[in-house]
Design an enzyme around this catalytic site. Sequence first.
Site, PDB file in Angstrom:
ATOM      1  N   HIS A 136      48.025  66.313 -61.628  1.00  0.00           N
ATOM      2  CA  HIS A 136      47.198  65.110 -61.512  1.00  0.00           C
ATOM      3  C   HIS A 136      45.812  65.442 -62.092  1.00  0.00           C
ATOM      4  O   HIS A 136      45.389  66.588 -62.060  1.00  0.00           O
ATOM      5  CB  HIS A 136      47.093  64.775 -60.021  1.00  0.00           C
ATOM      6  CG  HIS A 136      46.367  63.512 -59.691  1.00  0.00           C
ATOM      7  ND1 HIS A 136      45.000  63.438 -59.616  1.00  0.00           N
ATOM      8  CD2 HIS A 136      46.818  62.274 -59.378  1.00  0.00           C
ATOM      9  CE1 HIS A 136      44.631  62.210 -59.275  1.00  0.00           C
ATOM     10  NE2 HIS A 136      45.720  61.474 -59.129  1.00  0.00           N
ATOM     11  N   ASP A 213      47.838  71.875 -54.610  1.00  0.00           N
ATOM     12  CA  ASP A 213      47.518  70.455 -54.432  1.00  0.00           C
ATOM     13  C   ASP A 213      48.666  69.823 -53.643  1.00  0.00           C
ATOM     14  O   ASP A 213      49.742  69.566 -54.178  1.00  0.00           O
ATOM     15  CB  ASP A 213      47.361  69.807 -55.822  1.00  0.00           C
ATOM     16  CG  ASP A 213      47.268  68.282 -55.748  1.00  0.00           C
ATOM     17  OD1 ASP A 213      47.468  67.703 -54.660  1.00  0.00           O
ATOM     18  OD2 ASP A 213      47.018  67.681 -56.808  1.00  0.00           O
ATOM     19  N   GLN A 216      50.800  64.937 -52.405  1.00  0.00           N
ATOM     20  CA  GLN A 216      52.053  64.188 -52.266  1.00  0.00           C
ATOM     21  C   GLN A 216      53.023  64.847 -51.297  1.00  0.00           C
ATOM     22  O   GLN A 216      54.062  64.278 -50.970  1.00  0.00           O
ATOM     23  CB  GLN A 216      52.747  64.029 -53.631  1.00  0.00           C
ATOM     24  CG  GLN A 216      51.979  63.182 -54.623  1.00  0.00           C
ATOM     25  CD  GLN A 216      51.902  61.706 -54.227  1.00  0.00           C
ATOM     26  OE1 GLN A 216      52.679  61.207 -53.416  1.00  0.00           O
ATOM     27  NE2 GLN A 216      50.934  61.001 -54.786  1.00  0.00           N
ATOM     28  N   LYS A 239      47.483  59.773 -47.675  1.00  0.00           N
ATOM     29  CA  LYS A 239      48.843  59.870 -48.207  1.00  0.00           C
ATOM     30  C   LYS A 239      49.829  60.312 -47.131  1.00  0.00           C
ATOM     31  O   LYS A 239      51.017  60.454 -47.378  1.00  0.00           O
ATOM     32  CB  LYS A 239      48.875  60.839 -49.386  1.00  0.00           C
ATOM     33  CG  LYS A 239      48.058  60.314 -50.580  1.00  0.00           C
ATOM     34  CD  LYS A 239      48.534  60.915 -51.862  1.00  0.00           C
ATOM     35  CE  LYS A 239      47.555  60.764 -52.998  1.00  0.00           C
ATOM     36  NZ  LYS A 239      47.468  59.405 -53.528  1.00  0.00           N
ATOM     37  N   CYS A 377      47.336  58.798 -63.324  1.00  0.00           N
ATOM     38  CA  CYS A 377      46.332  59.887 -63.355  1.00  0.00           C
ATOM     39  C   CYS A 377      46.999  61.214 -63.732  1.00  0.00           C
ATOM     40  O   CYS A 377      46.640  62.276 -63.188  1.00  0.00           O
ATOM     41  CB  CYS A 377      45.590  60.027 -62.031  1.00  0.00           C
ATOM     42  SG  CYS A 377      44.693  58.546 -61.561  1.00  0.00           S
TER      43      CYS A 377
HETATM   44  N1  C6P Z   1      47.571  60.203 -56.472  1.00  0.00           N
HETATM   45  C1  C6P Z   1      48.883  58.261 -57.035  1.00  0.00           C
HETATM   46  O1  C6P Z   1      49.077  57.044 -57.098  1.00  0.00           O
HETATM   47  P1  C6P Z   1      42.929  61.664 -53.580  1.00  0.00           P
HETATM   48  O2  C6P Z   1      42.627  60.466 -54.435  1.00  0.00           O
HETATM   49  O3  C6P Z   1      41.824  62.663 -53.633  1.00  0.00           O
HETATM   50  O4  C6P Z   1      43.375  61.331 -52.210  1.00  0.00           O
HETATM   51  O5  C6P Z   1      44.224  62.352 -54.249  1.00  0.00           O
HETATM   52  C2  C6P Z   1      44.211  62.728 -55.597  1.00  0.00           C
HETATM   53  C3  C6P Z   1      45.554  63.250 -55.974  1.00  0.00           C
HETATM   54  C4  C6P Z   1      45.685  64.607 -56.242  1.00  0.00           C
HETATM   55  N2  C6P Z   1      46.880  65.146 -56.515  1.00  0.00           N
HETATM   56  C5  C6P Z   1      47.995  64.413 -56.531  1.00  0.00           C
HETATM   57  C6  C6P Z   1      49.313  65.077 -56.789  1.00  0.00           C
HETATM   58  C7  C6P Z   1      47.929  63.035 -56.278  1.00  0.00           C
HETATM   59  O6  C6P Z   1      49.050  62.317 -56.288  1.00  0.00           O
HETATM   60  C8  C6P Z   1      46.680  62.437 -56.028  1.00  0.00           C
HETATM   61  C9  C6P Z   1      46.555  60.954 -55.844  1.00  0.00           C
HETATM   62  C10 C6P Z   1      47.635  58.769 -56.345  1.00  0.00           C
HETATM   63  O7  C6P Z   1      49.678  59.051 -57.512  1.00  0.00           O
HETATM   64  C11 C6P Z   1      46.411  58.059 -56.816  1.00  0.00           C
HETATM   65  S1  C6P Z   1      46.021  58.424 -58.498  1.00  0.00           S
END
Ligand code: C6P
Length: 419
Positions: A136, A213, A216, A239, A377
Site C-alpha cells: 500500500h 503492515d 488488513q 479496519k 492506494c
Molecule cells: N487501505 C483500502 O481501502 P490507514 O488509512 O492508516 O488506516 O491504513 C492505511 C493502509 C495501510 N496498509 C494497508 C495494507 C491498507 O490496506 C491500508 C488502508 C484502505 O484498502 C484504504 S486506502
Amino acid sequence: MSGPRSAEPVANLGPLDFEHVRNDFPALDQSVHGKPLVYLDSGATTQKPRSVIDAVAHYYAHDNANVHRGVHELSERATASYEGAREKVRAFINAPSVAEVVFSRGTTESINLMAQSYGRPRLQRGDEILITEMEHHSNIVPWQLLCEQTGAALKVAPIDDTGQLIVEEYRRRLNERTRIVAMVHISNALGTINPVAELIGAAHDAGAVVIVDGAQAAAHVPIDVQALDCDFYAMSSHKVFGPTGIGALYGKRGLLEDMPPYQGGGDMIEHVSFEKTTYNEPPYKFEAGTPNIAGAAGFGAALDYVTDIGLDAIRVFENNVFEYATGRIAEMDGARIIGTASSKCSIVSFLLGAAHPSDIGTILDRQGVAIRTGHHCAMPVMRHFGVPGTARASFAMYNNRADVDTLVEALRVAERILN
Ligand code: C6P
C-alpha cells in the site's frame, strides 16, 4: 452456470452465529437507493458493532476528561479506559508488555513513526530498505521520504502473476546493507497473505529490522508478534471494527527505548527546562499531546468483540464465504480476478470485460451494493497487472453467501449495461 448457490445454514459454517453478528451492526440495517445495503467494502473500513458505538458514547457521556493529568474522578476513569484499551491491544497481538504498544492515528502514522524515529537517525547513504511490490502507498512513501532524507536506497521484491511474493527474489535482495524490511501481512489490493514469519526470519538473518503492515490482517487472522518475532507491527482500529483516527504500533521494547521521540509536546516528557528536556518512557514518549481517548475506548471494545467471537470461528466462516465469492465471480463471462495466490483471504479484486471499474462500482451502488474501485492506494500493483484499477469486493464476518449472490446479480446488471 455451475457452482454452489445461496446462503448455507450457519451451523454448517462453524460456530459463528451469523444472524447475531449481523444484528450487532446497526449501519448494515438500512436501504441505499431503495435497496437493502450489501456492504462489501470492509477493506476500506469495517462497520462498527453497537458495543463499539456505545463505548465511544459512554466515554463522552460519563468519563470525558483528559488522561494522565488530573487527580479527579473523571480523569482517572478516562485514564483507566485509555490504558485498559492499551492492555487489550497488547493481549490481542500477544505483545509481552503494554510498554511496547504505542497508540497512533492508524497504520499510516505507525509506519511513519517507525520510519522517522527508528530509521532517520540510523540510516545513511549505502544502506538499503527492502519492501515488496504489493505494498500500500502507506508502506512505500514513508520509505521514499526516508531515502530522500538519509541517502539510503529503496529496493523492491517482485510479485508473480498470481500476486504472490517471489520469495527467492526477496531473499536475493537481502544483504548486509539491508537495514529495514517493510512488508504487508495481507495485501489490500490482492488479498494475498504473505508468509510473514518466514520473511521475517530471512530478514533477521541478514541483520535487518522488520516492520509488518497489519492493516488488513487484524480483522481476519490471529496476530502473535512474539511468534512472528517481528520488530514492529502496525495496525488500524477502523479496519478491525473500531473507530477511525486510532491505531497502534507495536515495537520491541529495546528498540523503542533507543528511539528518539516522534513529536514533541505534552505527556511525552519527563522534565522540561529551556536548557534541556528529558523524555518519558515508551510508549508515552511517542504519544505527544492529548490522544484519541474516545477512540481508544472504542478500539478496546472492538478487540473485545472480535475476541469474544474468536478469530478461529471468524476465519472458518469468512473463508467459506470468500471461496464462494471467488468461485461465483470467476465463473462470470469476461471476469478476470486480479490476485490468485494460493494463500488469500477476504478480498476479491476483479475486472469485468472492458468495463471501467468505477462504472461497475456506480452501477452496483444503485443496487445497494457497496464495493471499492480504483487503484486501492497500490498503484505499483496495478502497474504489475497492466490495469488502471480494479473493482474490489472485500468481506468481513457480517457478510454471508446471500450477500455474494446479490453482488453477482448486481454485476450481471452492470455487465448488461456496460459490455
Ligand atoms: N487501505 C483500502 O481501502 P490507514 O488509512 O492508516 O488506516 O491504513 C492505511 C493502509 C495501510 N496498509 C494497508 C495494507 C491498507 O490496506 C491500508 C488502508 C484502505 O484498502 C484504504 S486506502
